[in-house]
Design an enzyme around this catalytic site. Structure first.
Site, PDB file in Angstrom:
ATOM      1  N   TYR A 159      -7.000  -7.442  -1.110  1.00 54.72           N
ATOM      2  CA  TYR A 159      -6.223  -6.245  -0.734  1.00 54.72           C
ATOM      3  C   TYR A 159      -6.140  -5.233  -1.887  1.00 54.72           C
ATOM      4  O   TYR A 159      -6.572  -4.078  -1.716  1.00 54.72           O
ATOM      5  CB  TYR A 159      -4.837  -6.646  -0.206  1.00 54.72           C
ATOM      6  CG  TYR A 159      -3.947  -5.452   0.053  1.00 54.72           C
ATOM      7  CD1 TYR A 159      -4.176  -4.594   1.131  1.00 54.72           C
ATOM      8  CD2 TYR A 159      -2.893  -5.150  -0.798  1.00 54.72           C
ATOM      9  CE1 TYR A 159      -3.386  -3.480   1.358  1.00 54.72           C
ATOM     10  CE2 TYR A 159      -2.093  -4.043  -0.581  1.00 54.72           C
ATOM     11  CZ  TYR A 159      -2.339  -3.210   0.488  1.00 54.72           C
ATOM     12  OH  TYR A 159      -1.547  -2.105   0.695  1.00 54.72           O
ATOM     13  N   LYS A 163      -7.891  -1.468  -2.073  1.00 51.20           N
ATOM     14  CA  LYS A 163      -7.110  -0.231  -2.233  1.00 51.20           C
ATOM     15  C   LYS A 163      -7.595   0.531  -3.474  1.00 51.20           C
ATOM     16  O   LYS A 163      -7.668   1.758  -3.471  1.00 51.20           O
ATOM     17  CB  LYS A 163      -5.606  -0.530  -2.341  1.00 51.20           C
ATOM     18  CG  LYS A 163      -4.978  -1.114  -1.090  1.00 51.20           C
ATOM     19  CD  LYS A 163      -5.072  -0.214   0.130  1.00 51.20           C
ATOM     20  CE  LYS A 163      -4.144   0.965   0.135  1.00 51.20           C
ATOM     21  NZ  LYS A 163      -4.211   1.694   1.440  1.00 51.20           N
TER      22      LYS A 163
HETATM   23  N1  LIG Z   1       4.038  -1.425   3.411  1.00 57.39           N
HETATM   24  C1  LIG Z   1       4.026  -1.215   2.118  1.00 57.39           C
HETATM   25  O1  LIG Z   1       4.921  -1.665   1.389  1.00 57.39           O
HETATM   26  C2  LIG Z   1       2.937  -0.391   1.499  1.00 57.39           C
HETATM   27  C3  LIG Z   1       3.024  -0.146   0.123  1.00 57.39           C
HETATM   28  C4  LIG Z   1       2.022   0.619  -0.470  1.00 57.39           C
HETATM   29  C5  LIG Z   1       0.984   1.134   0.278  1.00 57.39           C
HETATM   30  N2  LIG Z   1       0.924   0.875   1.602  1.00 57.39           N
HETATM   31  C6  LIG Z   1      -0.202   1.464   2.354  1.00 57.39           C
HETATM   32  O2  LIG Z   1       0.331   2.271   3.385  1.00 57.39           O
HETATM   33  C7  LIG Z   1      -0.541   2.296   4.487  1.00 57.39           C
HETATM   34  C8  LIG Z   1       0.235   1.962   5.745  1.00 57.39           C
HETATM   35  O3  LIG Z   1       0.775   0.668   5.588  1.00 57.39           O
HETATM   36  P1  LIG Z   1       1.871   0.078   6.577  1.00 57.39           P
HETATM   37  O4  LIG Z   1       2.792  -0.730   5.777  1.00 57.39           O
HETATM   38  O5  LIG Z   1       2.386   1.172   7.428  1.00 57.39           O
HETATM   39  O6  LIG Z   1       0.960  -0.909   7.411  1.00 57.39           O
HETATM   40  P2  LIG Z   1       0.814  -1.085   8.983  1.00 57.39           P
HETATM   41  O7  LIG Z   1      -0.016  -2.280   9.199  1.00 57.39           O
HETATM   42  O8  LIG Z   1       2.140  -1.035   9.639  1.00 57.39           O
HETATM   43  O9  LIG Z   1       0.039   0.215   9.407  1.00 57.39           O
HETATM   44  C9  LIG Z   1      -1.352   0.335   9.271  1.00 57.39           C
HETATM   45  C10 LIG Z   1      -1.880   0.978  10.530  1.00 57.39           C
HETATM   46  O10 LIG Z   1      -3.298   1.091  10.396  1.00 57.39           O
HETATM   47  C11 LIG Z   1      -3.868   0.704  11.625  1.00 57.39           C
HETATM   48  N3  LIG Z   1      -5.206   0.181  11.424  1.00 57.39           N
HETATM   49  C12 LIG Z   1      -5.558  -0.991  10.862  1.00 57.39           C
HETATM   50  N4  LIG Z   1      -6.872  -1.159  10.935  1.00 57.39           N
HETATM   51  C13 LIG Z   1      -7.370  -0.053  11.527  1.00 57.39           C
HETATM   52  C14 LIG Z   1      -8.655   0.350  11.891  1.00 57.39           C
HETATM   53  N5  LIG Z   1      -9.730  -0.417  11.659  1.00 57.39           N
HETATM   54  N6  LIG Z   1      -8.807   1.545  12.490  1.00 57.39           N
HETATM   55  C15 LIG Z   1      -7.733   2.326  12.778  1.00 57.39           C
HETATM   56  N7  LIG Z   1      -6.482   1.983  12.468  1.00 57.39           N
HETATM   57  C16 LIG Z   1      -6.314   0.801  11.853  1.00 57.39           C
HETATM   58  C17 LIG Z   1      -2.969  -0.380  12.175  1.00 57.39           C
HETATM   59  O11 LIG Z   1      -3.147  -0.537  13.582  1.00 57.39           O
HETATM   60  C18 LIG Z   1      -1.605   0.133  11.776  1.00 57.39           C
HETATM   61  O12 LIG Z   1      -1.030   0.905  12.802  1.00 57.39           O
HETATM   62  C19 LIG Z   1      -1.659   1.300   4.184  1.00 57.39           C
HETATM   63  O13 LIG Z   1      -2.794   2.023   3.763  1.00 57.39           O
HETATM   64  C20 LIG Z   1      -1.096   0.472   3.040  1.00 57.39           C
HETATM   65  O14 LIG Z   1      -2.116   0.005   2.208  1.00 57.39           O
HETATM   66  C21 LIG Z   1       1.872   0.130   2.238  1.00 57.39           C
HETATM   67  C1  LIG Z   2       8.619 -16.228  -3.582  1.00 59.06           C
HETATM   68  C2  LIG Z   2       8.617 -15.831  -2.159  1.00 59.06           C
HETATM   69  C3  LIG Z   2       9.483 -16.670  -1.332  1.00 59.06           C
HETATM   70  C4  LIG Z   2       8.956 -14.368  -1.997  1.00 59.06           C
HETATM   71  C5  LIG Z   2       7.913 -13.680  -1.179  1.00 59.06           C
HETATM   72  C6  LIG Z   2       8.072 -12.185  -1.249  1.00 59.06           C
HETATM   73  C7  LIG Z   2       6.735 -11.520  -1.046  1.00 59.06           C
HETATM   74  C8  LIG Z   2       6.240 -11.845   0.351  1.00 59.06           C
HETATM   75  C9  LIG Z   2       6.844 -10.014  -1.287  1.00 59.06           C
HETATM   76  C10 LIG Z   2       7.345  -9.715  -2.718  1.00 59.06           C
HETATM   77  C11 LIG Z   2       6.749  -8.360  -3.099  1.00 59.06           C
HETATM   78  C12 LIG Z   2       6.036  -7.882  -1.861  1.00 59.06           C
HETATM   79  C13 LIG Z   2       4.934  -6.845  -2.030  1.00 59.06           C
HETATM   80  C14 LIG Z   2       5.439  -5.552  -2.703  1.00 59.06           C
HETATM   81  O1  LIG Z   2       6.621  -5.121  -2.101  1.00 59.06           O
HETATM   82  C15 LIG Z   2       4.457  -4.451  -2.630  1.00 59.06           C
HETATM   83  C16 LIG Z   2       3.408  -4.446  -1.772  1.00 59.06           C
HETATM   84  C17 LIG Z   2       2.454  -3.307  -1.845  1.00 59.06           C
HETATM   85  C18 LIG Z   2       1.819  -2.916  -0.538  1.00 59.06           C
HETATM   86  O2  LIG Z   2       0.677  -2.128  -0.750  1.00 59.06           O
HETATM   87  C19 LIG Z   2       1.529  -4.064   0.379  1.00 59.06           C
HETATM   88  C20 LIG Z   2       2.678  -5.014   0.506  1.00 59.06           C
HETATM   89  C21 LIG Z   2       3.121  -5.564  -0.845  1.00 59.06           C
HETATM   90  C22 LIG Z   2       1.961  -6.369  -1.453  1.00 59.06           C
HETATM   91  C23 LIG Z   2       4.362  -6.481  -0.650  1.00 59.06           C
HETATM   92  C24 LIG Z   2       3.961  -7.748   0.139  1.00 59.06           C
HETATM   93  C25 LIG Z   2       5.077  -8.785   0.191  1.00 59.06           C
HETATM   94  C26 LIG Z   2       5.545  -9.174  -1.203  1.00 59.06           C
HETATM   95  C27 LIG Z   2       4.422  -9.848  -1.990  1.00 59.06           C
END
Ligand SMILES: NC(=O)c1ccc[n+]([C@@H]2O[C@H](COP(=O)([O-])OP(=O)(O)OC[C@H]3O[C@@H](n4cnc5c(N)ncnc54)[C@H](O)[C@@H]3O)[C@@H](O)[C@H]2O)c1
Ligand SMILES: CC(C)CCC[C@@H](C)[C@H]1CC[C@H]2[C@@H]3[C@H](O)C=C4C[C@@H](O)CC[C@]4(C)[C@H]3CC[C@]12C
EC number: 1.1.1.-
Length: 369
Positions: A159, A163
């Protein structure tokens, strides 16, 4: 933008517009982007909530499509002025194969860039992640760092690798000539851990706490700080960045911005308790109740079980060596770059963000939604 073009209505495309962040970006654009003429929402899975948006003054076009399919992306991008690319496969639990993660996050991003170039679309905002920087595999803390803080970014997990590569592609594409001869302007936004309405992992923790009689057990030391940012503010930052890219192309083009707001620095579990506490859960233990070596052992055991069970079922628990390393490493940001470059101020205070998230957990946390 020239005066004569001030009234021009713009076509926006949001990829991943039905995801956790994407839905907030879509709704924010409709509320806060006066120049919006048409909003295209592109996603692998379209949400039923899109229907209610179609009755408003802005034309909302739902496009079911796959970013890995170049022709589907090209068709969606055709005629768009701005693309906000949030689609991604967010998987740190081993649900998808490394190949699939790469295809969606890297090839999907490449397809978006090429579609912009072919179609003459000049403005691209990419949702990157803090994980492009870290935490690294060595567990080095990143303490209140900014976009210029030196840090040894070493990735092995599919992952963060995907990214990082996708972000690089987006930044590298800045300045490329698009069809018509004008330059593409790109930037990347790097959220830390996003929270708020729709946050699946928060809901999972809530349900787990309910199953455990209203308790959660501390696993990570309270001293490990995590950067967290409210989804509404991340969405706002995307809308603002997309709006300002044209006027401030020279400053913003090719730049990265951490997403930040007034959310407090806390450990992952203590931060979650800001919401789960008012919903009736209690975090047991001032210190971790399980020794760290046991967590390391359990995380490794989960990897083994995942591999053994794969032919039969998908076993993908929250705990694995990667999530343990992320959870156990301080990673917090402190920056004002987005404010300096495009005037970003959080739209939601910490109190608002907290209240909205609590209301959402209370409303949907216990239900099957
Ligand atoms: N959730 C977090 O904490 C977090 C933190 C940093 C960055 N991000 C980034 O933010 C973005 C959105 O993340 P999220 O948490 O909303 O995730 P999410 O899974 O809720 O949303 C991702 C969306 O992308 C769509 N998707 C996946 N594969 C696809 C494909 N092949 N074609 C078209 N659509 C597709 C999914 O259906 C989904 O609706 C991602 O790029 C993720 O890397 C998320
Ligand atoms: C020790 C365990 C019981 C605790 C598990 C917590 C774990 C699942 C959480 C902790 C931190 C979380 C990540 C963090 O908030 C930031 C991101 C960046 C984003 O791009 C994708 C999601 C992610 C990796 C979170 C995933 C869940 C994590 C690892």
């Amino acid at each position: 933008m020239a005066d004569s073009a001030q009234a021009q209505k713009l076509v926006y495309l949001v990829t991943g517009g039905c995801g956790f962040l994407g839905e907030h970006v879509v709704r924010m654009l409709l509320q806060r982007e006066p120049r919006l003429g048409e909003l295209r929402v592109f996603d692998l899975h379209l949400g039923p909530w899109l229907e209610e948006l179609k009755t408003g003054p802005v034309r909302v076009t739902a496009i079911q499509g796959d970013v890995t399919q170049a022709h589907e992306v090209a068709a969606a991008v055709a005629g768009a002025h701005v693309v906000i690319h949030t689609a991604g496969l967010v998987d740190v639990f081993g649900r998808a194969s490394p190949k699939t993660i790469h295809e969606v996050n890297v090839q999907g991003t490449r397809n978006v860039i090429e579609a912009c170039v072919q179609n003459g679309t000049r403005f691209l905002v990419y949702t990157s992640s803090m994980e492009v920087v870290g935490p690294n595999t060595k567990g080095h803390p990143f303490y209140r760092g900014n976009e210029d803080t030196p840090y040894e970014a070493v990735h092995r997990h599919p992952y963060p690798c995907s990214k990082a590569l996708a972000e690089w592609l987006v930044l590298e594409a800045n300045g490329r000539k698009v069809c018509g001869g004008l330059p593409l302007v790109t930037c990347a936004l790097r959220p830390t851990g996003i929270y708020g309405e729709g946050h699946q992992i928060m809901r999972d923790f809530y349900r787990q706490g309910l199953r455990l009689g209203g308790r959660l057990f501390r696993a990570i030391p309270a001293s490990v700080e995590h950067g967290r940012v409210y989804v509404g503010n991340v969405a706002w930052m995307h809308v603002l960045a997309a709006r300002e890219l044209e006027q401030r192309a020279a400053l913003m083009g090719g730049q990265v911005y951490f997403c930040y707001d007034g959310s407090p620095y806390k450990s992952y579990e203590d931060f979650n308790m800001e919401f789960l506490g008012p919903c009736g859960l209690r975090l047991v233990g001032a210190r971790p109740l399980v020794p760290y070596w046991l967590l390391v052992f359990l995380a490794a055991l989960n990897v083994l079980l995942q591999w053994l069970l794969r032919p039969l079922l998908l076993y993908a628990p929250l705990l694995n060596p990667y999530t343990l390393a992320v959870a156990n490493t301080t990673f917090t940001v402190s920056t004002d770059k987005a404010q300096r470059h495009f005037g970003y101020e959080p739209l939601f205070s910490w109190e608002d963000s907290r209240t909205r998230t609590i209301l959402w957990v209370q409303a949907t946390g216990g239900s099957a939604q």
